[in-house]
Design a protein around this motif. Structure first.
Motif, PDB file in Angstrom:
ATOM      1  N   MET A   1      54.251  76.418 -31.240  1.00 23.38           N
ATOM      2  CA  MET A   1      55.717  76.315 -31.207  1.00 23.38           C
ATOM      3  C   MET A   1      56.333  77.698 -31.392  1.00 23.38           C
ATOM      4  N   THR A   2      57.268  78.045 -30.531  1.00 26.04           N
ATOM      5  CA  THR A   2      57.909  79.354 -30.603  1.00 26.04           C
ATOM      6  C   THR A   2      58.841  79.434 -31.805  1.00 26.04           C
ATOM      7  N   ALA A   3      58.749  80.538 -32.526  1.00 23.28           N
ATOM      8  CA  ALA A   3      59.616  80.726 -33.688  1.00 23.28           C
ATOM      9  C   ALA A   3      61.056  80.842 -33.227  1.00 23.28           C
ATOM     10  N   PRO A   4      62.011  80.264 -33.942  1.00 23.18           N
ATOM     11  CA  PRO A   4      63.416  80.370 -33.546  1.00 23.18           C
ATOM     12  C   PRO A   4      63.910  81.807 -33.629  1.00 23.18           C
ATOM     13  N   ARG A   5      64.821  82.136 -32.730  1.00 24.28           N
ATOM     14  CA  ARG A   5      65.387  83.493 -32.719  1.00 24.28           C
ATOM     15  C   ARG A   5      66.759  83.481 -33.376  1.00 24.28           C
ATOM     16  N   ILE A   6      66.938  84.369 -34.360  1.00 23.98           N
ATOM     17  CA  ILE A   6      68.213  84.540 -35.059  1.00 23.98           C
ATOM     18  C   ILE A   6      68.780  85.890 -34.669  1.00 23.98           C
ATOM     19  N   LEU A   7      69.885  85.894 -33.940  1.00 24.93           N
ATOM     20  CA  LEU A   7      70.554  87.132 -33.563  1.00 24.93           C
ATOM     21  C   LEU A   7      71.699  87.394 -34.538  1.00 24.93           C
ATOM     22  N   VAL A   8      71.728  88.587 -35.093  1.00 20.24           N
ATOM     23  CA  VAL A   8      72.817  89.017 -35.970  1.00 20.24           C
ATOM     24  C   VAL A   8      73.499  90.198 -35.295  1.00 20.24           C
ATOM     25  N   VAL A   9      74.764  90.028 -34.923  1.00 20.00           N
ATOM     26  CA  VAL A   9      75.499  91.082 -34.215  1.00 20.00           C
ATOM     27  C   VAL A   9      76.387  91.815 -35.219  1.00 20.00           C
ATOM     28  N   GLY A  10      76.037  93.064 -35.510  1.00 19.67           N
ATOM     29  CA  GLY A  10      76.810  93.873 -36.454  1.00 19.67           C
ATOM     30  C   GLY A  10      76.000  94.210 -37.689  1.00 19.67           C
ATOM     31  N   GLY A  11      75.746  95.503 -37.895  1.00 15.40           N
ATOM     32  CA  GLY A  11      74.935  95.940 -39.027  1.00 15.40           C
ATOM     33  C   GLY A  11      75.757  96.576 -40.118  1.00 15.40           C
ATOM     34  N   GLY A  12      76.816  95.883 -40.547  1.00 14.89           N
ATOM     35  CA  GLY A  12      77.690  96.418 -41.592  1.00 14.89           C
ATOM     36  C   GLY A  12      77.360  95.853 -42.959  1.00 14.89           C
ATOM     37  N   ALA A  13      78.404  95.722 -43.789  1.00 14.74           N
ATOM     38  CA  ALA A  13      78.225  95.293 -45.177  1.00 14.74           C
ATOM     39  C   ALA A  13      77.699  93.873 -45.285  1.00 14.74           C
ATOM     40  N   GLY A  14      77.888  93.059 -44.237  1.00 19.83           N
ATOM     41  CA  GLY A  14      77.358  91.702 -44.235  1.00 19.83           C
ATOM     42  C   GLY A  14      76.106  91.569 -43.393  1.00 19.83           C
ATOM     43  N   GLY A  15      76.134  92.095 -42.177  1.00 14.40           N
ATOM     44  CA  GLY A  15      75.025  91.910 -41.254  1.00 14.40           C
ATOM     45  C   GLY A  15      73.732  92.560 -41.694  1.00 14.40           C
ATOM     46  N   LEU A  16      73.798  93.770 -42.243  1.00 12.94           N
ATOM     47  CA  LEU A  16      72.572  94.471 -42.617  1.00 12.94           C
ATOM     48  C   LEU A  16      71.864  93.815 -43.807  1.00 12.94           C
ATOM     49  N   PRO A  17      72.557  93.456 -44.898  1.00 17.00           N
ATOM     50  CA  PRO A  17      71.863  92.708 -45.959  1.00 17.00           C
ATOM     51  C   PRO A  17      71.303  91.378 -45.462  1.00 17.00           C
ATOM     52  N   ASP A  38      73.488  96.148 -32.662  1.00 17.60           N
ATOM     53  CA  ASP A  38      74.615  97.000 -33.054  1.00 17.60           C
ATOM     54  C   ASP A  38      74.774  98.104 -32.021  1.00 17.60           C
ATOM     55  N   SER A  39      76.010  98.517 -31.810  1.00 13.18           N
ATOM     56  CA  SER A  39      76.282  99.589 -30.849  1.00 13.18           C
ATOM     57  C   SER A  39      75.930 100.958 -31.420  1.00 13.18           C
ATOM     58  N   ASN A  40      75.782 101.045 -32.739  1.00  7.76           N
ATOM     59  CA  ASN A  40      75.345 102.277 -33.385  1.00  7.76           C
ATOM     60  C   ASN A  40      73.864 102.169 -33.719  1.00  7.76           C
ATOM     61  N   THR A  41      73.267 103.297 -34.078  1.00  6.49           N
ATOM     62  CA  THR A  41      71.853 103.293 -34.452  1.00  6.49           C
ATOM     63  C   THR A  41      71.645 103.409 -35.947  1.00  6.49           C
ATOM     64  N   VAL A  78      68.011  95.973 -31.762  1.00  2.84           N
ATOM     65  CA  VAL A  78      68.330  96.125 -30.342  1.00  2.84           C
ATOM     66  C   VAL A  78      69.684  96.821 -30.231  1.00  2.84           C
ATOM     67  N   PRO A  79      69.739  98.014 -29.620  1.00  2.00           N
ATOM     68  CA  PRO A  79      71.027  98.702 -29.475  1.00  2.00           C
ATOM     69  C   PRO A  79      71.868  98.082 -28.367  1.00  2.00           C
ATOM     70  N   GLY A  80      73.160  98.002 -28.598  1.00  2.00           N
ATOM     71  CA  GLY A  80      74.052  97.488 -27.569  1.00  2.00           C
ATOM     72  C   GLY A  80      75.331  96.941 -28.160  1.00  2.00           C
ATOM     73  N   ALA A  81      76.372  96.894 -27.351  1.00  6.37           N
ATOM     74  CA  ALA A  81      77.663  96.357 -27.770  1.00  6.37           C
ATOM     75  C   ALA A  81      77.852  94.973 -27.159  1.00  6.37           C
ATOM     76  N   LEU A  82      78.262  94.020 -27.978  1.00  6.94           N
ATOM     77  CA  LEU A  82      78.494  92.658 -27.513  1.00  6.94           C
ATOM     78  C   LEU A  82      79.677  92.624 -26.548  1.00  6.94           C
TER      79      LEU A  82
END
Length: 431
Positions: A1-17, A38-41, A78-82
Motif C-alpha cells: 500500500m502506498t504511503a499517503p502524501r502530505i503536502l505542506v505549502v509554506g515553510g514559515g512559522a507554522g509550516g516548518l514546525p 516553498d518559493s524560497n529555499t 520541493v521548490p516552487g510557488a503555488l
C-alpha cells in the motif's frame, strides 16, 4: 500500500514546525510522504525581519536551509510557488522556477496529494492607498527586508557624507512598525562605531504613523502607552489618529494635506492573505482573503485540505472574531495539526478541534527594552512586563521556535556558536 502524501505549502512559522514533526513521526518510518513546498529555499523567522532590515542579525547565519533541514528531519523539499489547487483531482500546480538570468530551472509542475496543508502566511495590506506600491517598501519577506537594509545603509552613508539629518517614515503602529522604529535607532548608534562621523541618533528622525488613537491597538492600553513612552524617549516622532491618503516620492501625505517626509518610506500597516489564495477556486474567504476553516482547521467544504497560520480565518466556538494573525497562533496550529494528522493517517481517526491558548504578546524595542503581556495559565489574567524580564521572555520565544525545528541540544549549540560569532564579526551586518 502506498504511503499517503502530505503536502505542506509554506515553510514559515507554522509550516516548518509542522513538517518537522510529521517528518520525524511519519516520514522517518515511511508511514507518509511528507513534502514541503516553498518559493524560497530557506526560512527566516518573520518576527525577526525588522532585525534583518537594520542589519542587527545576519540572515545568512540565522536562516534554516530547507534542503538540509529536510534531510535531517525525514521530509522532502520541493521548490516552487503555488498557483492553483484542484480539490477534485487532489493536486496542486506549481509555477516554473526561473533563474537569475531568466532561464527556466524547473518547469510548471503538478503534484498529487492525499492531504494538503496551506500555510502561506500573510502580506501587508496597503488598502489600495495611491502611491504606496510605487514609493514605499514592505517587510513581508526576507528579500524585502534585505532590500531595505541596502537602501538604509546607503541612506546613512549619504547623510553622514553630506552632514545632514536622516528621516525615515513608517506607516503602521503595530508590532512591526514599533519594533522597526526602535531598531533603527540602535542601528544608527552602531554605525557610529564603524566610521560615521556626523550621523548619530540625535540626527535620525523616525516618524511612526498610526491611523488609530494609539500604538499597538490590538494589545492592552498599558502596553501601548509604555511602548510609546519608550519610543519617544528614543526620539521617535509618533503620529496617532493620522490617516495616510497617499504616498509620493519622499513623503506620505496624510489627511488634511500635511506631508510627512522621509528619505525612506515603509508601509507596515495591516495584513491580508497572500494574493494567490484569493485566486484559488472553490474556497470560502473572509474580507482580507483568508480561507474560512472549521475548528478542526479543515478548509470549509474540503475535508482533505487544512489551512493554518495567517492564511486561515478560524473562528472558534464561543468567539465572534478569527484568531489573531500572530506567530504563536501559527505555531499552536502546527503543533495541534501535527498530532491530529498523525491520528488521521495512522489510526483513521477524525480530525480533532483546535484549542487556542493566548500566551500573551511581547514587543521588542531593540536592545533598549521590551514590553508586553504574559498569560501564565489558561485561566490567568494578563501579566504586564517590561524591561529586562520582557526582553528575556521575547528572546526565549525565538529559542523555543528554534527548539521546535532543531531540538534543544542543537539550539544550545547554535546559541554558543552565536556568542563566538560576536567575537569576530561586526555588531551590525554592514553589507
Amino acid at each position: 500500500m502506498t504511503a499517503p502524501r502530505i503536502l505542506v505549502v509554506g515553510g514559515g512559522a507554522g509550516g516548518l514546525p509542522l513538517v518537522t514533526f510529521l517528518g520525524k513521526r511519519l516520514g522517518r518510518k515511511q508511514l507518509a510522504d511528507v513534502v514541503l513546498i516553498d518559493s524560497n529555499t530557506n526560512h527566516v523567522w518573520k518576527p525577526r525581519y525588522h532585525e534583518v532590515a537594520t542589519g542587527a542579525i545576519d540572515a545568512d547565519l540565522d536562516a534554516v536551509d530547507f534542503r538540509a533541514h529536510a534531510r535531517l528531519n525525514h521530509y522532502r523539499f520541493v521548490p516552487g510557488a503555488l498557483t492553483a489547487v484542484d480539490t477534485a483531482a487532489r493536486s496542486v500546480t506549481l509555477a516554473a522556477v526561473v533563474g537569475a538570468n531568466g532561464q527556466t530551472v524547473l518547469p510548471e509542475r503538478t503534484m498529487d496529494y492525499d492531504y494538503l496543508v496551506l500555510a502561506l502566511g500573510s502580506q501587508s495590506n496597503d488598502f489600495n492607498t495611491p502611491g504606496v506600491r510605487e514609493h514605499a517598501m514592505f517587510m513581508d519577506s526576507r528579500r524585502q527586508a534585505e532590500r531595505f537594509r541596502e537602501r538604509f545603509l546607503n541612506a546613512c552613508m549619504q547623510a553622514d557624507f553630506e552632514n545632514r539629518p536622516l528621516s525615515i517614515a513608517i506607516v503602521g503602529g503595530g508590532a512591526t512598525g514599533v519594533e522597526l522604529a526602535a531598531e533603527l535607532h540602535h542601528a544608527v548608534s552602531m554605525l557610529k562605531l564603524y566610521g560615521h562621523e556626523h550621523l548619530d541618533r540625535r540626527r535620525l528622525n523616525v516618524h511612526l504613523i498610526e491611523a488609530t488613537s494609539r500604538l499597538l491597538p490590538a494589545l492592552p492600553e498599558k502596553v501601548s502607552s509604555s511602548a510609546r513612552s519608550h519610543l519617544e524617549r528614543l526620539g521617535v516622532k509618533v503620529h496617532t489618529d493620522t490617516l495616510v491618503e497617499c504616498a509620493e516620492a519622499g513623503a506620505f501625505v496624510v489627511k488634511g494635506g500635511e506631508r510627512i517626509e522621509g528619505d525612506l518610506l515603509v508601509w507596515a500597516a495591516g495584513v491580508k492573505a497572500p494574493d494567490v489564495l484569493s485566486s484559488l477556486q472553490g474556497f470560502s474567504f473572509n474580507r482580507i482573503g483568508q480561507i474560512d476553516v472549521e475548528p478542526t482547521l479543515q478548509a470549509r467544504g474540503h475535508e482533505q485540505v487544512y489551512v493554518i497560520g495567517d492564511s486561515a480565518s478560524c473562528i472558534l466556538p464561543g468567539s465572534e472574531r478569527p484568531l489573531p494573525p500572530r506567530a504563536q497562533t501559527a505555531q499552536q496550529m502546527a503543533h495541534h495539526l501535527a498530532k491530529s494528522l498523525e491520528g488521521v493517517v495512522l489510526r483513521g481517526r477524525t480530525p480533532t478541534p483546535f484549542v487556542y491558548r493566548d500566551r500573551g504578546s511581547l514587543v521588542s524595542l531593540s536592545k533598549y527594552s521590551s514590553v508586553g503581556t504574559l498569560i501564565p495559565t489558561a485561566k490567568g489574567s494578563n501579566l504586564f512586563i517590561e524591561g529586562a524580564l520582557a526582553r528575556w521572555a521575547y528572546i526565549s520565544l525565538y529559542r523555543m521556535h528554534q527548539a521546535a525545528l532543531y531540538g534543544w541540544p542543537r539550539t544550545v549549540m547554535l546559541l554558543i556558536a552565536g556568542r563566538f560569532n560576536r567575537l569576530v564579526r561586526p555588531r551590525l551586518k554592514l553589507h
